[in-house]
Motif scaffolding. Structure first.
Motif, PDB file in Angstrom:
ATOM      1  N   UNK A 275     -11.028 -23.887  -6.878  1.00 31.68           N
ATOM      2  CA  UNK A 275     -10.299 -22.791  -7.033  1.00 31.68           C
ATOM      3  C   UNK A 275      -9.020 -23.145  -6.153  1.00 31.68           C
ATOM      4  N   UNK A 276      -9.156 -23.897  -5.182  1.00 35.52           N
ATOM      5  CA  UNK A 276      -7.991 -24.068  -4.226  1.00 35.52           C
ATOM      6  C   UNK A 276      -6.955 -25.043  -4.908  1.00 35.52           C
ATOM      7  N   UNK A 277      -7.497 -26.018  -5.414  1.00 36.31           N
ATOM      8  CA  UNK A 277      -6.846 -26.963  -6.458  1.00 36.31           C
ATOM      9  C   UNK A 277      -6.247 -26.257  -7.452  1.00 36.31           C
ATOM     10  N   UNK A 278      -6.630 -25.307  -8.426  1.00 39.09           N
ATOM     11  CA  UNK A 278      -5.989 -24.620  -9.153  1.00 39.09           C
ATOM     12  C   UNK A 278      -4.882 -23.684  -8.702  1.00 39.09           C
ATOM     13  N   UNK A 279      -5.329 -23.031  -7.611  1.00 36.48           N
ATOM     14  CA  UNK A 279      -4.140 -22.025  -7.096  1.00 36.48           C
ATOM     15  C   UNK A 279      -3.117 -22.958  -6.686  1.00 36.48           C
ATOM     16  N   UNK A 280      -3.097 -24.059  -6.131  1.00 37.56           N
ATOM     17  CA  UNK A 280      -1.887 -24.997  -5.704  1.00 37.56           C
ATOM     18  C   UNK A 280      -1.222 -25.595  -6.932  1.00 37.56           C
ATOM     19  N   UNK A 281      -1.922 -25.856  -8.009  1.00 38.33           N
ATOM     20  CA  UNK A 281      -1.242 -26.237  -9.070  1.00 38.33           C
ATOM     21  C   UNK A 281      -0.631 -25.269  -9.740  1.00 38.33           C
ATOM     22  N   UNK A 282      -0.842 -24.098  -9.595  1.00 45.39           N
ATOM     23  CA  UNK A 282      -0.021 -22.983 -10.555  1.00 45.39           C
ATOM     24  C   UNK A 282       1.030 -22.783  -9.460  1.00 45.39           C
ATOM     25  N   UNK A 283       0.983 -22.928  -8.306  1.00 47.52           N
ATOM     26  CA  UNK A 283       2.104 -22.403  -7.495  1.00 47.52           C
ATOM     27  C   UNK A 283       3.396 -23.830  -7.568  1.00 47.52           C
ATOM     28  N   UNK A 284       2.479 -24.924  -7.680  1.00 53.01           N
ATOM     29  CA  UNK A 284       3.705 -25.978  -7.558  1.00 53.01           C
ATOM     30  C   UNK A 284       4.382 -25.964  -9.125  1.00 53.01           C
ATOM     31  N   UNK A 285       3.694 -25.388 -10.171  1.00 52.15           N
ATOM     32  CA  UNK A 285       4.319 -25.260 -11.414  1.00 52.15           C
ATOM     33  C   UNK A 285       5.371 -24.262 -11.417  1.00 52.15           C
ATOM     34  N   UNK A 286       5.258 -23.006 -10.923  1.00 52.00           N
ATOM     35  CA  UNK A 286       6.249 -22.099 -10.839  1.00 52.00           C
ATOM     36  C   UNK A 286       7.264 -22.279  -9.791  1.00 52.00           C
ATOM     37  N   UNK A 287       6.931 -23.070  -8.817  1.00 51.48           N
ATOM     38  CA  UNK A 287       8.082 -23.428  -7.760  1.00 51.48           C
ATOM     39  C   UNK A 287       8.803 -24.336  -8.596  1.00 51.48           C
ATOM     40  N   UNK A 288       8.413 -25.146  -9.570  1.00 54.83           N
ATOM     41  CA  UNK A 288       9.219 -26.191 -10.133  1.00 54.83           C
ATOM     42  C   UNK A 288       9.893 -25.539 -11.361  1.00 54.83           C
ATOM     43  N   UNK A 289       9.837 -24.257 -11.408  1.00 59.44           N
ATOM     44  CA  UNK A 289      10.843 -23.479 -12.701  1.00 59.44           C
ATOM     45  C   UNK A 289       9.826 -23.360 -13.843  1.00 59.44           C
ATOM     46  N   UNK A 290       8.456 -23.839 -13.686  1.00 63.08           N
ATOM     47  CA  UNK A 290       7.911 -23.665 -15.083  1.00 63.08           C
ATOM     48  C   UNK A 290       6.820 -22.448 -15.204  1.00 63.08           C
ATOM     49  N   UNK A 291       6.479 -22.131 -16.223  1.00 59.88           N
ATOM     50  CA  UNK A 291       5.354 -21.114 -16.227  1.00 59.88           C
ATOM     51  C   UNK A 291       4.001 -21.833 -16.178  1.00 59.88           C
ATOM     52  N   UNK A 292       3.059 -21.455 -15.583  1.00 54.77           N
ATOM     53  CA  UNK A 292       1.660 -22.260 -15.229  1.00 54.77           C
ATOM     54  C   UNK A 292       0.939 -22.347 -16.801  1.00 54.77           C
ATOM     55  N   UNK A 293       0.622 -23.748 -16.851  1.00 51.36           N
ATOM     56  CA  UNK A 293      -0.244 -23.867 -18.052  1.00 51.36           C
ATOM     57  C   UNK A 293      -1.482 -23.641 -17.839  1.00 51.36           C
ATOM     58  N   UNK A 294      -2.285 -23.030 -19.006  1.00 50.83           N
ATOM     59  CA  UNK A 294      -3.516 -22.457 -18.819  1.00 50.83           C
ATOM     60  C   UNK A 294      -4.384 -23.705 -18.410  1.00 50.83           C
ATOM     61  N   UNK A 295      -5.474 -23.375 -17.870  1.00 49.75           N
ATOM     62  CA  UNK A 295      -6.687 -24.565 -17.601  1.00 49.75           C
ATOM     63  C   UNK A 295      -7.000 -25.128 -18.875  1.00 49.75           C
ATOM     64  N   UNK A 296      -7.457 -26.354 -18.982  1.00 48.06           N
ATOM     65  CA  UNK A 296      -7.944 -26.871 -20.077  1.00 48.06           C
ATOM     66  C   UNK A 296      -9.644 -26.479 -20.288  1.00 48.06           C
ATOM     67  N   UNK A 297      -9.933 -26.193 -21.360  1.00 43.37           N
ATOM     68  CA  UNK A 297     -11.432 -25.835 -21.705  1.00 43.37           C
ATOM     69  C   UNK A 297     -11.810 -24.801 -20.928  1.00 43.37           C
ATOM     70  N   UNK A 298     -10.954 -23.689 -21.134  1.00 45.88           N
ATOM     71  CA  UNK A 298     -11.505 -22.652 -20.367  1.00 45.88           C
ATOM     72  C   UNK A 298     -12.318 -21.477 -21.367  1.00 45.88           C
ATOM     73  N   UNK A 299     -13.715 -21.693 -20.984  1.00 47.54           N
ATOM     74  CA  UNK A 299     -14.625 -20.759 -21.825  1.00 47.54           C
ATOM     75  C   UNK A 299     -14.300 -19.209 -21.714  1.00 47.54           C
TER      76      UNK A 299
END
Length: 241
Positions: free
Chosen positions: A212-236
């Motif tokens: 959960x923490x990994x995903x939270x930081x991943x999304x923040x890094x994407x947004x801080x880099x000027x992107x919209x966060x990509x959806x997680x793969x294989x989300x059921x």
């Protein structure tokens, strides 16, 4: 989850320490406005199937969730006092486990770094804190203490610097009770500071906070880099309580 909490003293905090990492050149250093913080927040699609959105109001009605320390000086463990911030909560069931996340924008990278350092000082000073748990007038005061580092949440280094804590609760007079743990991770990405916390029984029903923490930081890094966060793969998919 907490129906056995009628008297309490608790044990539990493992501070993995601040792990300073080289800044990621792909991550922007700009201060994010609240709108972008909300874009970077975890949402139900970031969780495995069965999780739902939760709220502070629902937690208050239940009388339990991620703890809110009675000691004001300890509240920075799980929340931020920054004016520009965004928050969200989640629950796997009405009895837990529960997750909260707080994203705060600071005026500069230096200010965000200072906030992470202040978190470490708070952790050292709040080796014990107390909270009220239980619905309505049936609340009791529960005490939380620090766990050994070896019993920590097992979260790797995240962002540009990070730290992780574990708290455990022990109910006085209880026998053969499944212990309850509360884990919290703090990480810095540029001028933003992220907190992710989870509270639940220390059993197979409560998964590690690490993904959960990994995903939270991943999304923040994407947004801080000027992107919209990509959806997680294989989300059921997810549900709502």
């Amino acid at each position: 989850m907490y129906t056995h909490l009628r008297a309490a003293a608790v044990t539990g905090v493992a501070l993995l320490g601040l792990t300073l990492l080289p800044a990621d050149p792909s991550v922007g250093t700009d201060v994010l406005p609240e709108r972008r913080l909300r874009t970077a927040l975890l949402d139900t699609m970031d969780f495995p199937e069965g999780w739902a959105g939760d709220s502070a109001r629902s937690a208050k009605e239940r009388g339990f969730g991620v703890p809110r320390p009675q000691e004001r000086s300890c509240r920075a463990l799980f929340d931020s006092s920054e004016e520009t911030a965004a928050r969200a909560g989640f629950a796997k069931s009405e009895s837990g486990p529960f997750v909260t996340t707080v994203l705060a924008a600071h005026e500069s990278e230096d200010a965000a770094h200072a906030a992470v350092a202040a978190f470490a000082r708070t952790a050292a000073e709040c080796r014990t804190f107390h909270t009220r748990e239980g619905p309505g007038r049936g609340t009791v005061t529960v005490a939380y203490d620090g766990a050994d580092e070896a019993d920590g949440p097992g979260v790797r280094s995240l962002g540009e610097e990070s730290a992780a804590l574990r708290f455990e609760r022990r109910v006085e007079g209880a026998r053969d009770r499944t212990p309850v743990v509360a884990d919290v991770v703090i990480a810095r990405v540029g001028a933003q500071v992220l907190r992710v916390a989870q509270a639940g029984r220390d059993d197979r029903g409560t998964d590690s906070l690490a993904p959960i923490a990994d995903r939270a930081v991943e999304k923040l890094e994407q947004v801080a880099g000027g992107e919209d966060p990509a959806p997680p793969p294989d989300q059921p998919g997810t549900t709502r309580l």
